[in-house]
Enzyme design. Structure first.
Site, PDB file in Angstrom:
ATOM      1  N   THR A 172       0.511   3.256  -5.727  1.00 58.51           N
ATOM      2  CA  THR A 172       0.026   4.127  -4.655  1.00 58.51           C
ATOM      3  C   THR A 172       0.202   3.439  -3.311  1.00 58.51           C
ATOM      4  OG1 THR A 172      -1.594   5.275  -6.044  1.00 58.51           O
ATOM      5  CG2 THR A 172      -1.992   5.296  -3.672  1.00 58.51           C
ATOM      6  N   PHE A 174      -0.968   3.327   0.523  1.00 54.60           N
ATOM      7  CA  PHE A 174      -2.068   3.680   1.415  1.00 54.60           C
ATOM      8  C   PHE A 174      -1.631   3.465   2.863  1.00 54.60           C
ATOM      9  CE2 PHE A 174      -3.961   2.524  -2.565  1.00 54.60           C
ATOM     10  CZ  PHE A 174      -5.119   3.263  -2.696  1.00 54.60           C
TER      11      PHE A 174
END
Length: 284
Positions: A172, A174
């Protein structure tokens, strides 16, 4: 005083891990929603916000592309977190006793294979760590959660299976948000520039608008579109490119983009995270 970093989720969430990796001595401010996490930065309750924007399996995180431009915040950094999901239940639970599993919709989507293999009924919850807390509070041997390893420690759960994500490249990305712009220094290493734009209603406008990036040798790492205010005729584009706006090639490309756009705004100019060069280590 420690830097306060807001994030969406509960203690033990992946966003809290990302915040602690980026700001080891920070004070964490958990928030119920993305809007709350962004508002905490806007209102000065937090210095930074750690917000997930993309996942290598599930794609972009819903609503963030709409919320970011409207928040008035600035992207000042990025962080990549390799995601490792674990199946957990209360003390005494086993793979034979569990019947349901709950987690964030993205987590469930990234662990489809094992959920199907075990024959579990998936239930969507607000976030991963919150699911772990709810399972712990219920004390039900038939319920399980998919969450980070740290959530099992925080809420006293047993890990029934480790690393259950469908793909091991699961990562992921960010973005780190601030109320104030903090442009990276020109010439200080690989830089990412993030911008949004809406092209004019002209034939081949998008093709012409993007031509400047190609002719000036600019590497575009991300280009996504999203609808504006629910109108099919109004499309906004979110774009990441390598380079600094003060570099001549990117400056020329942005000038050309501006000519063919009715709106263009830079959301941030920040250092590229080392993960882009393959230097990050998986998180547990």
């Amino acid at each position: 005083m420690p830097v306060v970093v807001s994030y969406q989720g509960e203690p033990g969430a992946f966003s809290s891990q990302a915040a602690l990796q980026a700001f080891p001595d920070c004070e964490l401010l958990p928030c119920a929603t993305f809007e709350d996490a962004l508002a905490a930065v806007s209102e000065g309750k937090a210095r930074y916000g750690m917000i997930p924007i993309d996942n290598s399996i599930a794609g972009r995180v819903a609503d963030i592309h709409h919320l970011l431009p409207r928040s008035g915040l600035h992207i000042v950094g990025e962080h990549f977190l390799p995601i490792r999901f674990h199946l957990m239940g209360v003390k005494g639970a086993t793979l034979a006793t569990i019947q349901t599993v709950q987690s964030h919709i993205h987590a469930l989507g990234q662990c489809r294979k094992i959920i199907r293999k075990l024959g579990l009924k998936a239930q969507v919850a607000a976030d991963t760590a919150g699911s772990a807390r709810q399972v712990a509070e219920a004390g039900d041997l038939t319920r399980a959660a998919i969450a980070p390893h740290i959530a099992a420690e925080v809420y006293g759960l047993d890990i029934l299976m480790e690393d259950i994500e469908d793909e091991k490249h699961n990562t992921t990305r960010f973005v780190i948000l601030s109320k104030y712009p903090e442009f990276a220094r020109q010439g200080g290493g690989t830089t990412v520039t993030t911008l949004i734009f809406q092209v004019r209603n002209l034939p081949a406008a998008l093709y012409k608008a993007l031509g400047g990036f190609a002719t000036n040798g600019i590497n575009m790492t991300k280009l996504e579109s999203y609808m504006v205010d629910g109108r099919f005729s109004a499309t906004m584009f979110y774009c990441d490119v390598e380079g600094h706006p003060e570099d001549a090639p990117l400056r020329r490309a942005l000038d050309e983009l501006s000519y063919f756009s009715k709106e263009m705004r830079i959301l941030g100019v920040y250092p590229a995270h080392p993960f882009r060069e393959g230097m990050a280590e998986p998180a547990q």
